[in-house]
Design a protein around this motif. Structure first.
Motif, mmCIF file in Angstrom:
data_model
loop_
_atom_site.group_PDB
_atom_site.id
_atom_site.type_symbol
_atom_site.label_atom_id
_atom_site.label_comp_id
_atom_site.label_asym_id
_atom_site.label_seq_id
_atom_site.Cartn_x
_atom_site.Cartn_y
_atom_site.Cartn_z
ATOM 1 N N SER A 170 1.023 -1.014 -0.095
ATOM 2 C CA SER A 170 -0.018 -0.060 -0.017
ATOM 3 C C SER A 170 0.864 1.268 -0.071
ATOM 4 O O SER A 170 1.792 1.415 0.793
ATOM 5 C CB SER A 170 -0.806 0.226 1.172
ATOM 6 N N VAL A 171 0.519 2.403 -1.095
ATOM 7 C CA VAL A 171 1.365 3.305 -1.048
ATOM 8 C C VAL A 171 0.385 4.478 -0.903
ATOM 9 O O VAL A 171 -0.326 4.702 -1.684
ATOM 10 C CB VAL A 171 2.274 3.491 -2.353
ATOM 11 N N ILE A 172 0.701 5.770 0.069
ATOM 12 C CA ILE A 172 -0.101 6.883 0.260
ATOM 13 C C ILE A 172 0.866 7.850 0.165
ATOM 14 O O ILE A 172 1.671 8.086 0.770
ATOM 15 C CB ILE A 172 -0.773 6.668 1.470
ATOM 16 N N LEU A 207 0.470 9.987 -8.553
ATOM 17 C CA LEU A 207 -0.051 10.318 -6.966
ATOM 18 C C LEU A 207 0.430 11.774 -6.803
ATOM 19 O O LEU A 207 1.559 12.065 -6.875
ATOM 20 C CB LEU A 207 0.701 9.194 -6.146
ATOM 21 N N SER A 208 -0.658 12.540 -6.342
ATOM 22 C CA SER A 208 -0.333 13.919 -5.744
ATOM 23 C C SER A 208 -1.592 14.374 -5.049
ATOM 24 O O SER A 208 -2.560 14.435 -5.398
ATOM 25 C CB SER A 208 -0.060 14.592 -6.980
ATOM 26 N N PRO A 209 -1.358 14.607 -3.808
ATOM 27 C CA PRO A 209 -2.526 14.896 -2.934
ATOM 28 C C PRO A 209 -3.039 16.344 -3.248
ATOM 29 O O PRO A 209 -4.461 16.225 -3.111
ATOM 30 C CB PRO A 209 -2.058 14.888 -1.471
ATOM 31 N N GLY A 213 -5.595 15.255 -5.584
ATOM 32 C CA GLY A 213 -6.677 14.433 -5.218
ATOM 33 C C GLY A 213 -6.313 12.955 -5.519
ATOM 34 O O GLY A 213 -7.203 12.095 -5.478
ATOM 35 N N LEU A 214 -5.101 12.759 -5.711
ATOM 36 C CA LEU A 214 -4.529 11.385 -6.144
ATOM 37 C C LEU A 214 -3.670 10.893 -5.054
ATOM 38 O O LEU A 214 -2.291 11.321 -4.915
ATOM 39 C CB LEU A 214 -3.567 11.579 -7.403
ATOM 40 N N TYR A 215 -4.358 10.136 -4.193
ATOM 41 C CA TYR A 215 -3.711 9.836 -2.930
ATOM 42 C C TYR A 215 -2.847 8.675 -2.855
ATOM 43 O O TYR A 215 -1.920 8.643 -2.044
ATOM 44 C CB TYR A 215 -4.683 9.971 -1.698
ATOM 45 N N GLY A 216 -3.022 7.362 -3.529
ATOM 46 C CA GLY A 216 -2.319 6.419 -3.139
ATOM 47 C C GLY A 216 -2.827 5.121 -4.226
ATOM 48 O O GLY A 216 -3.952 5.541 -4.942
ATOM 49 N N CYS A 217 -2.339 4.092 -4.023
ATOM 50 C CA CYS A 217 -2.502 2.851 -4.753
ATOM 51 C C CYS A 217 -1.965 1.622 -3.990
ATOM 52 O O CYS A 217 -1.507 1.738 -2.978
ATOM 53 C CB CYS A 217 -1.746 3.103 -6.215
ATOM 54 N N ASP A 249 5.155 9.403 -9.570
ATOM 55 C CA ASP A 249 4.656 8.170 -10.182
ATOM 56 C C ASP A 249 5.088 6.988 -9.756
ATOM 57 O O ASP A 249 6.239 6.971 -9.585
ATOM 58 C CB ASP A 249 4.680 8.186 -11.755
ATOM 59 N N GLU A 250 4.207 6.077 -9.437
ATOM 60 C CA GLU A 250 4.344 4.669 -9.085
ATOM 61 C C GLU A 250 4.242 4.150 -10.334
ATOM 62 O O GLU A 250 3.217 3.857 -11.293
ATOM 63 C CB GLU A 250 3.222 4.199 -8.129
ATOM 64 N N ILE A 251 5.397 3.116 -10.880
ATOM 65 C CA ILE A 251 5.218 2.503 -12.319
ATOM 66 C C ILE A 251 5.297 1.027 -11.934
ATOM 67 O O ILE A 251 6.317 0.590 -11.151
ATOM 68 C CB ILE A 251 6.617 3.072 -12.856
ATOM 69 N N LEU A 252 4.564 0.663 -12.765
ATOM 70 C CA LEU A 252 4.259 -1.272 -12.843
ATOM 71 C C LEU A 252 4.999 -1.618 -14.001
ATOM 72 O O LEU A 252 4.881 -0.997 -15.142
ATOM 73 C CB LEU A 252 2.999 -1.487 -12.739
#
Length: 129
Positions: free
Chosen positions: A60-62, A85-87, A90-94, A69-72
């Motif tokens: 979990s990443v918040i 992700l950028s609070p 409004g982009l909080y986690g994944c 950017d979380e990259i898969l």
């Protein structure tokens, strides 16, 4: 007890700027006998996070502050998905599923809270070769 506030996050970011890896982690477990990984991770643009995966646990990443950017990746190291992700936006986690290769690209000084199962070093984590 530690309060997670701007002073704490700014202090971690200041420490990260001074660290040659451009990162500073803070263990958030209750004790060393806690068999989980919970931490704050302050990262400065330019930090290098190797592509890795956790075979035994999702992660979990918040994002508490900043933008990254979380990259898969697939098993060959090819980018499959990028999660911004950028609070402030409004982009909080994944949630990164167990066994999925991932890394981050930091766009501005950022602090994330990350959590996964298993004691550090014993959680089945692997780096891509």
């Amino acid at each position: 007890m530690k309060t997670i506030d701007n002073a704490l996050l700014d202090g971690l970011l200041s420490d990260a700027r001074e660290n040659e890896r451009l990162r500073r982690g803070m263990d958030m477990r209750n004790s060393a006998s806690d068999n989980s990984q919970r931490m704050l991770n302050a990262m400065i643009p330019g930090t290098k996070v190797d592509i890795h995966r956790h075979m035994k646990s999702a992660e979990s990443v918040i994002c508490l502050k900043g933008r990254l950017d979380e990259i898969l990746y697939d098993d060959n190291g090819n980018e499959m998905e990028r999660i911004s992700l950028s609070p402030a936006d409004g982009l909080y986690g994944c949630q990164v599923p167990a066994g999925v290769w991932h890394s981050v690209e930091v766009h501005e000084p950022s602090v994330i809270f990350e959590a996964k199962d298993g004691k550090y070093g014993e959680d089945g984590s692997e780096m891509i070769q």
